[in-house]
Scaffold this motif. Sequence first.
Motif, mmCIF file in Angstrom:
data_model
loop_
_atom_site.group_PDB
_atom_site.id
_atom_site.type_symbol
_atom_site.label_atom_id
_atom_site.label_comp_id
_atom_site.label_asym_id
_atom_site.label_seq_id
_atom_site.Cartn_x
_atom_site.Cartn_y
_atom_site.Cartn_z
ATOM 1 N N GLY A 1 0.797 -1.223 0.000
ATOM 2 C CA GLY A 1 0.000 0.000 0.000
ATOM 3 C C GLY A 1 0.825 1.267 0.000
ATOM 4 N N ILE A 2 2.066 1.198 -0.529
ATOM 5 C CA ILE A 2 2.966 2.351 -0.515
ATOM 6 C C ILE A 2 3.409 2.622 -1.949
ATOM 7 C CG2 ILE A 2 5.105 3.289 0.438
ATOM 8 C CD1 ILE A 2 4.855 0.825 2.478
ATOM 9 N N ASP A 3 2.965 3.722 -2.521
ATOM 10 C CA ASP A 3 3.360 4.102 -3.871
ATOM 11 C C ASP A 3 4.553 5.050 -3.781
ATOM 12 O OD1 ASP A 3 1.385 2.630 -5.200
ATOM 13 O OD2 ASP A 3 -0.096 4.195 -4.846
ATOM 14 N N LEU A 4 5.747 4.535 -4.063
ATOM 15 C CA LEU A 4 6.947 5.371 -4.013
ATOM 16 C C LEU A 4 7.029 6.283 -5.238
ATOM 17 C CD1 LEU A 4 9.608 2.814 -2.717
ATOM 18 C CD2 LEU A 4 8.465 4.618 -1.429
ATOM 19 N N LEU A 5 6.858 5.695 -6.414
ATOM 20 C CA LEU A 5 6.934 6.482 -7.641
ATOM 21 C C LEU A 5 5.596 7.159 -7.923
ATOM 22 C CD1 LEU A 5 8.971 3.939 -9.762
ATOM 23 C CD2 LEU A 5 9.735 6.222 -9.094
ATOM 24 N N PRO A 6 5.630 8.352 -8.494
ATOM 25 C CA PRO A 6 4.368 9.038 -8.803
ATOM 26 C C PRO A 6 3.632 8.369 -9.952
ATOM 27 C CG PRO A 6 6.233 10.266 -9.680
ATOM 28 C CD PRO A 6 6.816 9.154 -8.871
ATOM 29 N N GLY A 7 2.333 8.478 -9.910
ATOM 30 C CA GLY A 7 1.510 7.982 -10.998
ATOM 31 C C GLY A 7 0.869 9.142 -11.746
ATOM 32 N N PRO B 1 18.343 7.865 -5.489
ATOM 33 C CA PRO B 1 16.900 7.640 -5.277
ATOM 34 C C PRO B 1 16.404 8.137 -3.921
ATOM 35 C CG PRO B 1 18.124 5.582 -5.091
ATOM 36 C CD PRO B 1 19.095 6.608 -5.593
ATOM 37 N N PHE B 2 17.324 8.449 -2.983
ATOM 38 C CA PHE B 2 16.886 9.005 -1.706
ATOM 39 C C PHE B 2 16.224 10.377 -1.892
ATOM 40 C CE2 PHE B 2 19.698 5.852 0.277
ATOM 41 C CZ PHE B 2 18.904 5.446 1.330
ATOM 42 N N VAL B 3 16.483 11.026 -3.037
ATOM 43 C CA VAL B 3 15.787 12.281 -3.335
ATOM 44 C C VAL B 3 14.279 12.025 -3.403
ATOM 45 C CG1 VAL B 3 15.451 14.078 -5.083
ATOM 46 C CG2 VAL B 3 17.768 13.319 -4.489
ATOM 47 N N LEU B 4 13.891 10.904 -4.000
ATOM 48 C CA LEU B 4 12.467 10.556 -4.079
ATOM 49 C C LEU B 4 11.904 10.273 -2.700
ATOM 50 C CD1 LEU B 4 9.937 9.854 -5.720
ATOM 51 C CD2 LEU B 4 10.824 7.527 -5.945
ATOM 52 N N LEU B 5 12.664 9.564 -1.868
ATOM 53 C CA LEU B 5 12.179 9.258 -0.518
ATOM 54 C C LEU B 5 12.004 10.539 0.297
ATOM 55 C CD1 LEU B 5 14.221 6.051 0.386
ATOM 56 C CD2 LEU B 5 11.999 6.255 -0.729
ATOM 57 N N LEU B 6 12.897 11.535 0.087
ATOM 58 C CA LEU B 6 12.736 12.809 0.791
ATOM 59 C C LEU B 6 11.469 13.516 0.321
ATOM 60 C CD1 LEU B 6 13.636 15.013 2.691
ATOM 61 C CD2 LEU B 6 15.226 15.833 0.937
ATOM 62 N N ARG C 1 18.837 10.038 6.321
ATOM 63 C CA ARG C 1 19.292 9.625 7.642
ATOM 64 C C ARG C 1 18.160 9.007 8.454
ATOM 65 N NH1 ARG C 1 23.593 7.872 8.470
ATOM 66 N NH2 ARG C 1 22.310 6.158 9.222
ATOM 67 N N ALA C 2 16.965 9.600 8.334
ATOM 68 C CA ALA C 2 15.818 9.068 9.070
ATOM 69 C C ALA C 2 15.465 7.663 8.591
ATOM 70 C CB ALA C 2 14.618 9.997 8.923
ATOM 71 N N VAL C 3 15.538 7.439 7.263
ATOM 72 C CA VAL C 3 15.214 6.116 6.727
ATOM 73 C C VAL C 3 16.234 5.092 7.199
ATOM 74 C CG1 VAL C 3 14.952 4.773 4.615
ATOM 75 C CG2 VAL C 3 14.021 7.081 4.727
ATOM 76 N N LEU C 4 17.522 5.442 7.087
ATOM 77 C CA LEU C 4 18.568 4.487 7.468
ATOM 78 C C LEU C 4 18.543 4.205 8.967
ATOM 79 C CD1 LEU C 4 21.520 5.706 5.217
ATOM 80 C CD2 LEU C 4 19.894 3.855 4.804
ATOM 81 N N ASP C 5 18.301 5.244 9.778
ATOM 82 C CA ASP C 5 18.221 5.022 11.223
ATOM 83 C C ASP C 5 17.060 4.084 11.571
ATOM 84 O OD1 ASP C 5 20.393 6.607 11.635
ATOM 85 O OD2 ASP C 5 19.275 8.371 12.315
ATOM 86 N N ALA C 6 15.927 4.282 10.900
ATOM 87 C CA ALA C 6 14.774 3.416 11.164
ATOM 88 C C ALA C 6 15.063 1.981 10.754
ATOM 89 C CB ALA C 6 13.546 3.946 10.427
ATOM 90 N N LEU C 7 15.736 1.799 9.614
ATOM 91 C CA LEU C 7 16.075 0.450 9.179
ATOM 92 C C LEU C 7 17.017 -0.222 10.168
ATOM 93 C CD1 LEU C 7 16.618 1.088 5.357
ATOM 94 C CD2 LEU C 7 14.762 -0.201 6.391
#
Length: 422
Positions: free
Chosen positions: A128-134, A168-173, A180-186
């Motif tokens: 249920g997570i759309d990373l790329l835009p549609g 690709p972290f530009v897209l996650l931002l 940093r937040a993503v990597l810390d959570a992982l």
Amino acid sequence: MTRYDDDTERTLAALPPAHGRGFAQTWWGLAWLKALEDAALDTAQVKTGRRLARAGAVGAVSVRPGRITAVVQDRNRTAHRADVLLEKLSDAQWDRFVDMAIERSGHVAALLDRDMPPHLVEDAANAGIDLLPGLGDLEPECDCGAWDHCGHTAALCYQVARLLDQDPFVLLLMRGRAERAVLDALQTRGNTPSQCAASRPEGVDAAEAYAAGHVLPPLPALPDLREVPGVPPSLDTESAPPPGVDPAALAFLASRAAAEGHRLLAEALRSGHGRPAVGEEATCSQDAVRLAAGGPGPKVLHRLGDGSGRGQDALAVAVRAWRLGGGAALAVLEEEWAVTGDTLARARAALESAWDEDERPSLRARANRWTVVGAPHQLRLDRDGRWWPYRKERGRWVPAGGATQDPATALAMAVLAAGDEP
């Protein structure tokens, strides 16, 4: 639920002009551009944006959760602030994303390598997570007053496609979380002991299990697929091989069978595996190229060339094609077919719209191949409507890159691969 700090902004320096090259080389960069090009109501504005971005008219790009911003200059040097909005993911979606990534170690490794493999995006979509835009997800805002994508917001999107290629972290931002937040959570969640592991039941005697099978807990989940295929047993023994048996060739076949089995199992375990159509079985000639692409020794390589009816030079070119796109790329290399009807009309329309009038190269068409007049570059159309770049080396046409929907991008790959000036 994990807490995240989404008050983060990155400012990415302006990129140099992009003359003679495509704006996206990665599949996720191309998907970003498709979201723009499919949604824009005025294709002329998209062309204007592409021209401005190619000329280096986009300044430094500010990336924040839900928004990207840059100053874009018109041809007359008038500056406009352009913004493109993209919906942020919720905290619950980010939690699911982290859980999904941890379940497959390859996802974390890919992100650390600045890669976004398709199966990561597919697994995220299944959660249920759309990373790329549609279609319609990229919402434009510009101080020029346009209500739809204008040349300025389109230029910003083209520039961001290049930035996404690099990171690709530009897209996650944009979706709401800094790197940093993503990597810390992982890391944090990955080090948390599993509650399921702590409550796993003790083993029982096999006879008891059979007698009481209807009351026992369900079997544990299958182990995760290993990242790499297993290594076949060594054939290096002191005994002489039987007549007609080449141990080196047999060891190579065993290793390639293990690799192919690993690939097929990975596909079978992937979500949605049952939906795509089953492809045709490879011919002996195609399978010889697949094996040659595995890097056998010279003796085995020579046998594969003879067995497939190719000389060593032709086999080397076929291997290059296979590594770029498997059987589809090999078919484009070796098959010439007549383009007619609607297929020809769509191909001509794609070639017509790929370049501005003053940038369009002169092309000479024969069957499914369009050769640039006066240059060692060629475009080849496959039966799915994709374009493949080719260049001439020592009198032979060889593949210069993977398939793309945009003939201008394919031609740019051929030019860059040959080292020519655009």
